[in-house]
Scaffold this active site. Structure first.
Site, PDB file in Angstrom:
ATOM      1  N   GLU A  61      10.492  12.202 -13.371  1.00  0.00           N
ATOM      2  CA  GLU A  61       9.608  12.366 -14.246  1.00  0.00           C
ATOM      3  C   GLU A  61       8.586  13.556 -13.951  1.00  0.00           C
ATOM      4  O   GLU A  61       7.629  13.462 -13.601  1.00  0.00           O
ATOM      5  CB  GLU A  61       8.543  11.127 -14.141  1.00  0.00           C
ATOM      6  CG  GLU A  61       9.303   9.855 -14.463  1.00  0.00           C
ATOM      7  CD  GLU A  61       8.283   8.650 -14.847  1.00  0.00           C
ATOM      8  OE1 GLU A  61       6.988   8.791 -14.473  1.00  0.00           O
ATOM      9  OE2 GLU A  61       8.650   7.588 -15.431  1.00  0.00           O
ATOM     10  N   GLU A 113      14.264   3.504 -15.097  1.00  0.00           N
ATOM     11  CA  GLU A 113      13.123   2.730 -15.174  1.00  0.00           C
ATOM     12  C   GLU A 113      12.723   1.977 -16.433  1.00  0.00           C
ATOM     13  O   GLU A 113      12.539   2.812 -17.127  1.00  0.00           O
ATOM     14  CB  GLU A 113      11.893   3.740 -14.575  1.00  0.00           C
ATOM     15  CG  GLU A 113      11.971   4.000 -13.161  1.00  0.00           C
ATOM     16  CD  GLU A 113      10.695   4.680 -12.537  1.00  0.00           C
ATOM     17  OE1 GLU A 113       9.718   4.449 -13.180  1.00  0.00           O
ATOM     18  OE2 GLU A 113      11.021   5.619 -11.867  1.00  0.00           O
TER      19      GLU A 113
END
Ligand code: FCB
Length: 479
Positions: free
Chosen positions: A171, A384
């Protein structure tokens, strides 16, 4: 009558079922075996940065308890485990001498996983930059990209004989925008121009690390990056709202996807942000580095985003306290997209998780289908997905987290819908294995499928863990 198992909505054979964690969120043992501080040590120890003044000093003691944690994974039947490596354990100076004692820990962890038939997936950067590099300018210093490649080579050299998948960043959106624009993550800067330079330097670091990994890993090594791609929707179909959503899409997704998978930044993005930066941080040759081929794209997904074009009303509300500029990743913390004069992220209707994030499973299907349509040819893996809820430990000592089970059930179903529609998704990693240090929220938000008593460190699988075990055993959902 004989009992029959209910029919299963099955996933393709070989689909990888796992769970994910990250170093600073679980390890603790911050000053052992030569580890130097990271930006998250400094940030969490700065008053006012983390709810309750919580830090990762102890976290969930995974550094000491990793054997028990792997045994737990094995009992639950996990096939994969995605974890991150603390750069400052491996290169305490950020660059230069390798600390073998730090690498030893991860080597032992990998052996333990393999001994339990759990496939290790390594993430190199889950936001814990060595503080010594922050002191050299952090991600604003483009030399850090080269240091990152050096670190990637050190890790791959030691673990590459046993680990097949290496992910460069987790991320980078968060590292760039939450770290440098909104300031709610380390290092806590609030400067839109910096956040765009950092996004580029993260991309550059990714590309240089891909090169280092290819040079170090055997030919079978798989290289990836994990992005928290946003499913951005306009609040209406007016031309202005549609344009605002497209802008946020470029700023959130395309700023990473396009250079990595297409070898260029979107022209419109450069134009739209020209009042913030002249993009002179992009040097000749950078895009060739950044677009080195990767094998798989990791997608993290939690919630959709709703976006509107600016109106006087929105501007006034934003100026009055930021209630209209929430972003889906930071819950109720006010957030500023660089160029908020072009788009506002709006609050959305529930149902919500304990983060205040809207629950909408089908949005994950939509996202996966769109990413595959726009960037065909690269397999996807959901690295995720999960939910925080205000878990209560029942009188039987167990968390009966039906809300989390429903969240997983919906989202896994949405992935299967995408797979059925032809999207090549190869695995799913529940966030998270354990309740842990949830960044600026400290220990106040629990995402684990395993409950952790933060006083005693006792681990107790929640109902969702047992439910997930059955999904793994059946390779799908009961319909
Ligand atoms: C993601 C992060 C992860 C965790 C979840 C809830 O953005 O990658 O570390 O905080 O959100």
């Amino acid at each position: 009558m004989t009992a029959t198992n209910p029919p299963v909505r099955a996933f393709p054979d070989g689909f990888v079922w796992g769970s994910a964690t990250s170093s600073y969120q679980i390890e603790g043992s911050v000053d052992v075996d030569g580890r130097s501080p990271s930006i998250w040590d400094v940030f969490s120890h700065t008053p006012g940065r983390v709810v309750g003044g919580d830090t990762g000093d102890v976290a969930v003691e995974h550094y000491q308890r990793y054997r028990d944690d792997v045994a737990l994974m094995s009992e639950l039947g996990l096939r994969g485990y995605r974890f991150s490596i603390a750069w400052s354990r491996v290169l305490p100076g950020g660059t230069g001498a390798v600390n073998e004692a730090g690498l030893d820990f991860y080597s032992r962890l990998v052996d333990e996983l393999l001994a339990h038939n759990v496939d290790p997936l390594v993430t190199l950067y889950h936001w814990d930059l060595p503080q010594v590099l922050e002191e050299k300018g952090g991600w604003l210093n483009r030399d850090v990209a080269g240091y990152f490649a050096e670190y990637a080579a050190a890790v791959a050299g030691r673990l590459g004989d046993r680990v097949t998948t290496f992910t460069t960043h987790n991320e980078p959106w968060c590292a760039a925008y939450l770290g440098y624009a909104t300031g709610v993550h380390a290092p806590g800067h609030t400067n839109n121009a910096e956040s765009l330079a950092v996004a580029h330097h993260l991309n550059l670091a990714h590309g240089e690390a891909v090169g280092a990994l290819r040079d170090t890993l055997p030919a079978t090594g798989q290289v990836s990056i994990t992005l928290n791609l946003q499913n951005v929707r306009p609040v209406s179909d007016s031309a202005a709202d549609v344009a605002a959503a497209a802008h946020v899409e470029r700023l959130s997704n395309d700023i990473f996807l396009d250079p990595i998978l297409r070898g260029h930044y979107p022209e419109e993005l450069i134009r739209e942000t020209s009042h913030i930066t002249d993009w002179s941080f992009v040097h000749d040759g950078d895009l060739e580095q950044i677009s080195r081929p990767i094998d798989i794209l990791g997608v993290n997904y939690y919630s959709p985003a709703l976006v509107a074009a600016p109106t006087d009303d929105l501007r006034t509300r934003a100026a009055a306290g930021g209630e209209w500029i929430n972003d889906p990743q930071s819950g109720d913390r006010p957030s500023l997209w660089p160029g908020t004069d072009l788009a506002y992220a709006l609050p959305q209707e529930g149902p919500y998780t304990a983060m205040g994030w809207r629950v909408e499973a089908d949005s994950l299907r939509e996202l996966l289908e769109r990413v595959h349509a726009d960037y065909p040819g690269i397999p996807l893996i959901v690295t995720e997905n999960g939910a925080a809820y205000d878990d209560q430990v029942g009188s039987d000592g167990v968390v009966h987290d039906d809300d989390r089970i429903a969240y997983f059930d919906g989202h896994i179903g949405a992935i299967l819908d995408a797979v059925t529609a032809g999207v090549p998704v190869t695995g799913y990693f529940a966030w998270s294995l354990l309740d842990n240090f949830e960044w600026a929220w400290g220990y106040s938000k629990r995402f684990g499928i395993v409950h952790v008593d933060f006083d005693t460190q006792q681990r107790t699988p929640k109902d969702s863990a047992h439910w997930y075990s059955k999904v793994i055993a059946a390779n799908g959902l009961s319909s």
